[in-house]
Motif scaffolding. Structure first.
Motif, mmCIF file in Angstrom:
data_model
loop_
_atom_site.group_PDB
_atom_site.id
_atom_site.type_symbol
_atom_site.label_atom_id
_atom_site.label_comp_id
_atom_site.label_asym_id
_atom_site.label_seq_id
_atom_site.Cartn_x
_atom_site.Cartn_y
_atom_site.Cartn_z
ATOM 1 N N MET A 164 -38.753 -22.209 -5.365
ATOM 2 C CA MET A 164 -37.365 -22.538 -4.590
ATOM 3 C C MET A 164 -36.611 -23.730 -6.022
ATOM 4 S SD MET A 164 -37.752 -24.687 -1.442
ATOM 5 C CE MET A 164 -38.017 -23.874 -0.447
ATOM 6 N N ASP A 165 -35.728 -23.129 -5.488
ATOM 7 C CA ASP A 165 -34.616 -24.463 -6.657
ATOM 8 C C ASP A 165 -34.957 -26.005 -6.513
ATOM 9 O OD1 ASP A 165 -31.853 -25.483 -7.946
ATOM 10 O OD2 ASP A 165 -31.928 -26.183 -5.847
ATOM 11 N N PHE A 166 -35.034 -26.942 -7.120
ATOM 12 C CA PHE A 166 -35.330 -28.372 -6.824
ATOM 13 C C PHE A 166 -34.733 -28.745 -5.911
ATOM 14 C CE2 PHE A 166 -36.461 -32.876 -8.093
ATOM 15 C CZ PHE A 166 -37.196 -33.149 -7.470
ATOM 16 N N GLU A 167 -33.388 -28.982 -6.380
ATOM 17 C CA GLU A 167 -32.397 -29.549 -4.570
ATOM 18 C C GLU A 167 -32.569 -29.332 -3.851
ATOM 19 O OE1 GLU A 167 -27.327 -30.589 -5.632
ATOM 20 O OE2 GLU A 167 -28.538 -29.261 -7.193
ATOM 21 N N LEU A 168 -32.888 -28.037 -3.561
ATOM 22 C CA LEU A 168 -32.798 -27.194 -2.492
ATOM 23 C C LEU A 168 -34.630 -28.097 -1.128
ATOM 24 C CD1 LEU A 168 -31.936 -23.559 -1.933
ATOM 25 C CD2 LEU A 168 -30.234 -25.503 -1.076
ATOM 26 N N LEU A 169 -35.344 -27.776 -2.412
ATOM 27 C CA LEU A 169 -36.460 -28.244 -1.910
ATOM 28 C C LEU A 169 -36.880 -29.551 -1.258
ATOM 29 C CD1 LEU A 169 -39.539 -27.979 -1.644
ATOM 30 C CD2 LEU A 169 -39.490 -28.419 -4.563
ATOM 31 N N VAL A 170 -35.918 -30.407 -2.099
ATOM 32 C CA VAL A 170 -35.758 -31.876 -2.218
ATOM 33 C C VAL A 170 -35.287 -31.894 -0.894
ATOM 34 C CG1 VAL A 170 -34.625 -34.246 -3.374
ATOM 35 C CG2 VAL A 170 -36.034 -32.385 -4.251
ATOM 36 N N LYS A 171 -34.077 -31.546 -0.296
ATOM 37 C CA LYS A 171 -33.369 -31.376 0.491
ATOM 38 C C LYS A 171 -34.397 -31.344 2.067
ATOM 39 C CE LYS A 171 -28.486 -31.428 -0.384
ATOM 40 N NZ LYS A 171 -27.143 -29.841 -1.747
ATOM 41 N N LEU A 172 -34.848 -29.739 2.051
ATOM 42 C CA LEU A 172 -36.002 -29.619 2.829
ATOM 43 C C LEU A 172 -37.042 -29.937 3.067
ATOM 44 C CD1 LEU A 172 -36.137 -26.643 4.306
ATOM 45 C CD2 LEU A 172 -37.713 -25.966 2.664
ATOM 46 N N LEU B 299 -43.773 -32.854 -1.457
ATOM 47 C CA LEU B 299 -42.449 -31.330 -2.083
ATOM 48 C C LEU B 299 -43.130 -30.115 -1.766
ATOM 49 C CD1 LEU B 299 -40.862 -33.729 -4.888
ATOM 50 C CD2 LEU B 299 -39.651 -32.229 -2.874
ATOM 51 N N GLN B 300 -44.840 -30.010 -2.274
ATOM 52 C CA GLN B 300 -45.164 -28.620 -2.622
ATOM 53 C C GLN B 300 -45.517 -28.711 -1.084
ATOM 54 O OE1 GLN B 300 -46.321 -26.789 -5.616
ATOM 55 N NE2 GLN B 300 -45.832 -25.341 -3.740
ATOM 56 N N ALA B 301 -45.967 -29.421 -0.350
ATOM 57 C CA ALA B 301 -46.230 -28.148 0.881
ATOM 58 C C ALA B 301 -44.912 -27.693 1.638
ATOM 59 C CB ALA B 301 -46.308 -29.667 1.989
ATOM 60 N N ALA B 302 -43.831 -28.707 1.860
ATOM 61 C CA ALA B 302 -41.823 -28.116 1.910
ATOM 62 C C ALA B 302 -41.840 -26.845 0.898
ATOM 63 C CB ALA B 302 -41.287 -29.327 1.025
ATOM 64 N N GLU B 303 -42.325 -26.368 -0.343
ATOM 65 C CA GLU B 303 -42.079 -25.600 -0.725
ATOM 66 C C GLU B 303 -42.784 -24.232 -0.291
ATOM 67 O OE1 GLU B 303 -41.993 -22.716 -3.929
ATOM 68 O OE2 GLU B 303 -44.112 -23.645 -3.637
ATOM 69 N N LEU B 304 -44.026 -24.741 0.234
ATOM 70 C CA LEU B 304 -44.793 -23.832 0.996
ATOM 71 C C LEU B 304 -44.530 -23.243 2.213
ATOM 72 C CD1 LEU B 304 -48.232 -24.899 -1.211
ATOM 73 C CD2 LEU B 304 -47.110 -22.998 -1.195
ATOM 74 N N GLY B 305 -43.830 -23.907 2.924
ATOM 75 C CA GLY B 305 -43.284 -24.198 4.407
ATOM 76 C C GLY B 305 -44.054 -24.866 4.819
ATOM 77 N N LEU B 306 -44.433 -25.938 4.569
ATOM 78 C CA LEU B 306 -45.551 -26.392 5.258
ATOM 79 C C LEU B 306 -44.770 -28.080 6.034
ATOM 80 C CD1 LEU B 306 -48.892 -26.387 3.717
ATOM 81 C CD2 LEU B 306 -48.343 -25.124 5.554
ATOM 82 N N GLY B 307 -45.529 -28.773 6.433
ATOM 83 C CA GLY B 307 -44.679 -30.012 7.075
ATOM 84 C C GLY B 307 -45.432 -31.498 7.209
#
Ligand SMILES: Cc1cc2nc3c(=O)[nH]c(=O)nc-3n(C[C@H](O)[C@H](O)[C@H](O)COP(=O)(O)O)c2cc1C
Length: 197
Positions: A1-9, A118-126
């Motif tokens: 995932m794009d890092f900027e998107l990940l940071v927002k997510l 951040l890794q959790a968000a990238e994996l779809g986790l909260g």
């Protein structure tokens, strides 16, 4: 995932799908990101206890509400709570902390939790980092020796209703970025107006 998107997510998630536990492989992937975080003198002053036993999660969650009100009461909806133990640091970082009068262990602790989230968000986790808890009671529950401190706790699970992005309440760039010198503002409080979220 794009890092900027990940940071927002990435955001603090305080409502979880109670019956949907993340696979241990995914949890360990989050811990791998924490393991890769930078630390003062590479001291890595951390261990992480993954609490995923249902009864134990409830016992730990109960000790995350030490203050008045409902602070951290959401923790009981999380299927997993990660407890970060501050381990003995290395001699270089310990001297560095004394010389600079700042505790690098806790700075490192926050950084590694940031990586984990951040890794959790990238994996779809909260996730939600928690800094308020009954330290002594959680230490007893998890056999953490008295000589150790707990750094931070972090809930982990699937966000109720699915992963969503939410508006960030943040200072404006012009209120936090300075070139070449710090500028003390006359109206310091203006920085916390969070305009244009
Ligand atoms: C060191 C630290 C301690 C925190 N402690 C708590 C806490 O005890 N309870 C809680 O609900 N959120 C806690 N948070 C989450 C912050 O409230 C949250 O990160 C902040 O409001 C920004 O929102 P966001 O994470 O959704 O972007 C903590 C965050 C950090 C970094």
């Amino acid at each position: 995932m794009d890092f900027e998107l990940l940071v927002k997510l990435r955001k603090s998630v305080r409502k979880y799908e109670v019956d949907k536990k993340p696979d241990r492989a995914l949890i360990e992937k989050c811990l791998e990101a924490a393991r890769m975080a930078p630390s003062a003198c590479n001291s890595q002053p951390w261990s992480f206890i993954i609490v995923d036993d249902e009864e134990l999660v409830q016992l730990v969650a109960k000790e995350c509400t030490p203050l008045v009100g409902k602070i951290n009461s959401f923790a009981k909806t999380a299927p997993v709570i990660i407890v970060q133990v501050i381990d003995k640091t290395n001699i270089q970082a310990s001297i560095g902390s004394k010389m600079t009068d700042r505790d690098f262990n806790y700075i490192d602790s926050g950084l590694s939790m940031g990586y984990l989230c951040l890794q959790a968000a990238e994996l779809g986790l909260g996730t939600c980092i928690m800094g308020y808890f009954h330290e002594d009671k959680i230490k007893k529950l998890l056999d953490i020796p008295k000589s150790r401190r707990i750094g931070l706790l972090c809930t982990l699970g699937y966000e109720k209703g699915g992963q969503t992005e939410s508006a960030k309440k943040r200072k404006q760039p012009e209120d936090m970025i300075f070139y070449n010198r710090y500028m003390l503002r006359e109206d310091e409080n203006k920085r916390f107006d969070f305009q244009g979220e």
